[in-house]
Write an enzyme that holds these catalytic residues in place. Structure first.
Site, PDB file in Angstrom:
ATOM      1  N   GLN A 137      19.734 -35.123  61.619  1.00 36.67           N
ATOM      2  CA  GLN A 137      19.928 -34.432  60.348  1.00 36.67           C
ATOM      3  C   GLN A 137      19.046 -35.096  59.288  1.00 36.67           C
ATOM      4  O   GLN A 137      19.132 -36.307  59.081  1.00 36.67           O
ATOM      5  CB  GLN A 137      21.396 -34.487  59.923  1.00 36.67           C
ATOM      6  CG  GLN A 137      22.345 -33.767  60.866  1.00 36.67           C
ATOM      7  CD  GLN A 137      22.268 -32.256  60.740  1.00 36.67           C
ATOM      8  OE1 GLN A 137      21.520 -31.718  59.920  1.00 36.67           O
ATOM      9  NE2 GLN A 137      23.028 -31.553  61.560  1.00 36.67           N
ATOM     10  N   TYR A 178      26.050 -29.371  72.822  1.00 33.30           N
ATOM     11  CA  TYR A 178      24.870 -29.645  71.977  1.00 33.30           C
ATOM     12  C   TYR A 178      25.108 -30.891  71.115  1.00 33.30           C
ATOM     13  O   TYR A 178      24.947 -30.863  69.899  1.00 33.30           O
ATOM     14  CB  TYR A 178      24.540 -28.464  71.058  1.00 33.30           C
ATOM     15  CG  TYR A 178      24.692 -27.084  71.636  1.00 33.30           C
ATOM     16  CD1 TYR A 178      23.640 -26.474  72.315  1.00 33.30           C
ATOM     17  CD2 TYR A 178      25.874 -26.357  71.479  1.00 33.30           C
ATOM     18  CE1 TYR A 178      23.771 -25.186  72.824  1.00 33.30           C
ATOM     19  CE2 TYR A 178      26.010 -25.076  71.983  1.00 33.30           C
ATOM     20  CZ  TYR A 178      24.959 -24.491  72.659  1.00 33.30           C
ATOM     21  OH  TYR A 178      25.092 -23.215  73.159  1.00 33.30           O
ATOM     22  N   ASN A 218      26.161 -37.533  67.024  1.00 32.25           N
ATOM     23  CA  ASN A 218      26.449 -37.500  65.588  1.00 32.25           C
ATOM     24  C   ASN A 218      27.915 -37.186  65.306  1.00 32.25           C
ATOM     25  O   ASN A 218      28.607 -37.947  64.618  1.00 32.25           O
ATOM     26  CB  ASN A 218      25.539 -36.472  64.916  1.00 32.25           C
ATOM     27  CG  ASN A 218      25.653 -36.454  63.405  1.00 32.25           C
ATOM     28  OD1 ASN A 218      25.614 -37.498  62.768  1.00 32.25           O
ATOM     29  ND2 ASN A 218      25.784 -35.266  62.826  1.00 32.25           N
ATOM     30  N   ASP A 272      27.381 -27.181  68.095  1.00 31.41           N
ATOM     31  CA  ASP A 272      26.340 -27.342  67.068  1.00 31.41           C
ATOM     32  C   ASP A 272      25.029 -26.854  67.681  1.00 31.41           C
ATOM     33  O   ASP A 272      24.124 -27.641  67.955  1.00 31.41           O
ATOM     34  CB  ASP A 272      26.255 -28.813  66.643  1.00 31.41           C
ATOM     35  CG  ASP A 272      25.289 -29.042  65.482  1.00 31.41           C
ATOM     36  OD1 ASP A 272      24.759 -28.044  64.941  1.00 31.41           O
ATOM     37  OD2 ASP A 272      25.057 -30.209  65.131  1.00 31.41           O
ATOM     38  N   CYS A 294      23.106 -23.852  61.793  1.00 34.37           N
ATOM     39  CA  CYS A 294      21.963 -23.963  60.882  1.00 34.37           C
ATOM     40  C   CYS A 294      21.307 -22.604  60.659  1.00 34.37           C
ATOM     41  O   CYS A 294      20.236 -22.527  60.060  1.00 34.37           O
ATOM     42  CB  CYS A 294      20.938 -24.960  61.428  1.00 34.37           C
ATOM     43  SG  CYS A 294      20.289 -24.532  63.056  1.00 34.37           S
ATOM     44  N   GLU A 314      23.246 -24.949  56.012  1.00 29.45           N
ATOM     45  CA  GLU A 314      24.065 -25.429  57.129  1.00 29.45           C
ATOM     46  C   GLU A 314      25.501 -24.997  56.856  1.00 29.45           C
ATOM     47  O   GLU A 314      25.993 -25.126  55.730  1.00 29.45           O
ATOM     48  CB  GLU A 314      23.977 -26.952  57.215  1.00 29.45           C
ATOM     49  CG  GLU A 314      24.437 -27.542  58.513  1.00 29.45           C
ATOM     50  CD  GLU A 314      23.321 -27.734  59.516  1.00 29.45           C
ATOM     51  OE1 GLU A 314      23.607 -28.209  60.622  1.00 29.45           O
ATOM     52  OE2 GLU A 314      22.157 -27.407  59.198  1.00 29.45           O
TER      53      GLU A 314
END
Length: 367
Positions: free
Chosen positions: A189, A217, A222, A298, A323, A357
């Site tokens: 990110q 994903y 993260n 994600d 996104c 996002e």
């Protein structure tokens, strides 16, 4: 138009426009109220990539206008984090006076952290020889007195490392320091402070949730690392070999003992869950031992394929990080047949652009 110079007085207006646009686009899903998370209005990007233009003795960063493809000289870059902006100028000053380092240089990439590390990648249309290595070593020694800086030189079929090919980010998430290895040329990110807000929002969602978490994903871990403390066990998948390697490193650095990462695509994992194929990569992992009632996805800008949507719809609770509002809308058409939207957030990862996002929390409808 590429965002280079910023008028911070326009920040609130551009965020309000995004809020109104997303609210209208997703109103039909019962989204009554958006949770809106703002960015720093300037100096928010921890990474930046530029082409390099040579004009006689002069040398400078350039970007290209997305519409006209015209080149734009970039002597300063307002979106860049302060460390990136400072090192950009330092690099140009030093490259101009060194023929060996500047010759056939066509791109410079910067990757930095809130914790003060920076990695500079120099891309060339020439082989990198011992003279180049000598000069870049001299530059690294010179700059290391002030910066925690490493270099990578890239040419065709060649990669030279002066230090590490990654930076180590340290994020304070709800009072807990989380450590993330971020590797050159791997996705991370770009807006670290907004990423913290995303992780804290996801942690808030997971407080009342129980049992185990599945993440598709997962990148470098993260979300899964930040959320591991909310669940008994976490199983996460990622297709990129370098991201899986970073995720394993990050698991060890953060002393997480209930998270397993497997390298496979969402499509392959769907096949494994449906019993359609067996994978050697799943050796030692008993999928039946997991009681995953929550799934976090994600996906890339393309969103999820139909089979993955079908898999995701089997879970009681869904956290969807997106996104791309267009593919999110398409996937919500599928998921809201069985689930209803409970919370919807937007995170201004990319100020002054149309990109946004989003985070959506869905729970299975009562039948």
């Amino acid at each position: 138009m590429a965002v280079i110079k910023i008028d911070t007085s326009q920040y609130d207006a551009q965020l309000s426009e995004k809020e109104q646009r997303i609210a209208a686009q997703f109103q039909r899903f019962g989204v009554d109220k958006l949770e809106v998370f703002s960015s720093e209005p300037i100096n928010y990007r921890q990474r930046a990539e530029f082409r390099v233009w040579h004009d006689g003795d002069d040398l400078f960063h350039i970007m290209f206008d997305q519409q006209t493809k015209d080149k734009i000289r970039v002597d300063s870059f307002d979106p860049a984090a302060p460390l990136v902006g400072e090192v950009m100028q330092v690099m140009i000053d030093n490259l101009k006076s060194c023929e060996i380092l500047r010759r056939k240089l066509f791109q410079i990439d910067y990757l930095s952290t809130l914790s003060g590390e920076i990695l500079v990648s120099l891309l060339y249309h020439k082989p990198l020889d011992e003279h180049w290595l000598s000069e870049i070593n001299t530059l690294k020694e010179k700059l290391s007195s002030k910066y925690k800086i490493d270099f990578i030189g890239r040419a065709r079929k060649q990669k030279e490392m002066l230090g590490d090919d990654y930076v180590t980010e340290r994020l304070n998430v709800n009072g807990q320091e989380l450590i993330y290895q971020q590797v050159e040329n791997s996705f991370t990110q770009p807006n670290a402070k907004v990423n913290i807000k995303m992780l804290e929002w996801a942690q808030d969602l997971c407080k009342p949730l129980k049992n185990d978490l599945l993440e598709l994903y997962c990148g470098n871990g993260n979300f899964s690392i930040a959320l591991a403390g909310s669940f008994n066990k976490v199983l996460a998948t990622e297709i990129s070999k370098s991201s899986v390697h970073s995720a394993q490193y990050n698991i060890a650095q953060n002393k997480v003992d209930n998270l397993d990462i497997i390298r496979m695509s969402s499509e392959e994992f769907t096949q494994a869950m449906n019993g359609e194929r067996s994978f050697s990569r799943l050796e030692g992992i008993d999928l039946n031992s997991y009681n995953c009632q929550t799934i976090l996805v994600d996906p890339p800008r393309a969103g999820m394929d139909t089979l993955t949507c079908d898999l995701v719809a089997n879970y009681e609770s869904i956290i969807y990080i997106s996104c791309n509002p267009e593919t999110l809308e398409r996937d919500l058409d599928h998921l809201t047949r069985t689930h209803e939207v409970k919370r919807f957030a937007i995170f201004d990862q990319f100020p002054y652009t149309h990109h946004i996002e989003s985070g959506v929390f869905l729970q299975k409808k009562n039948t």
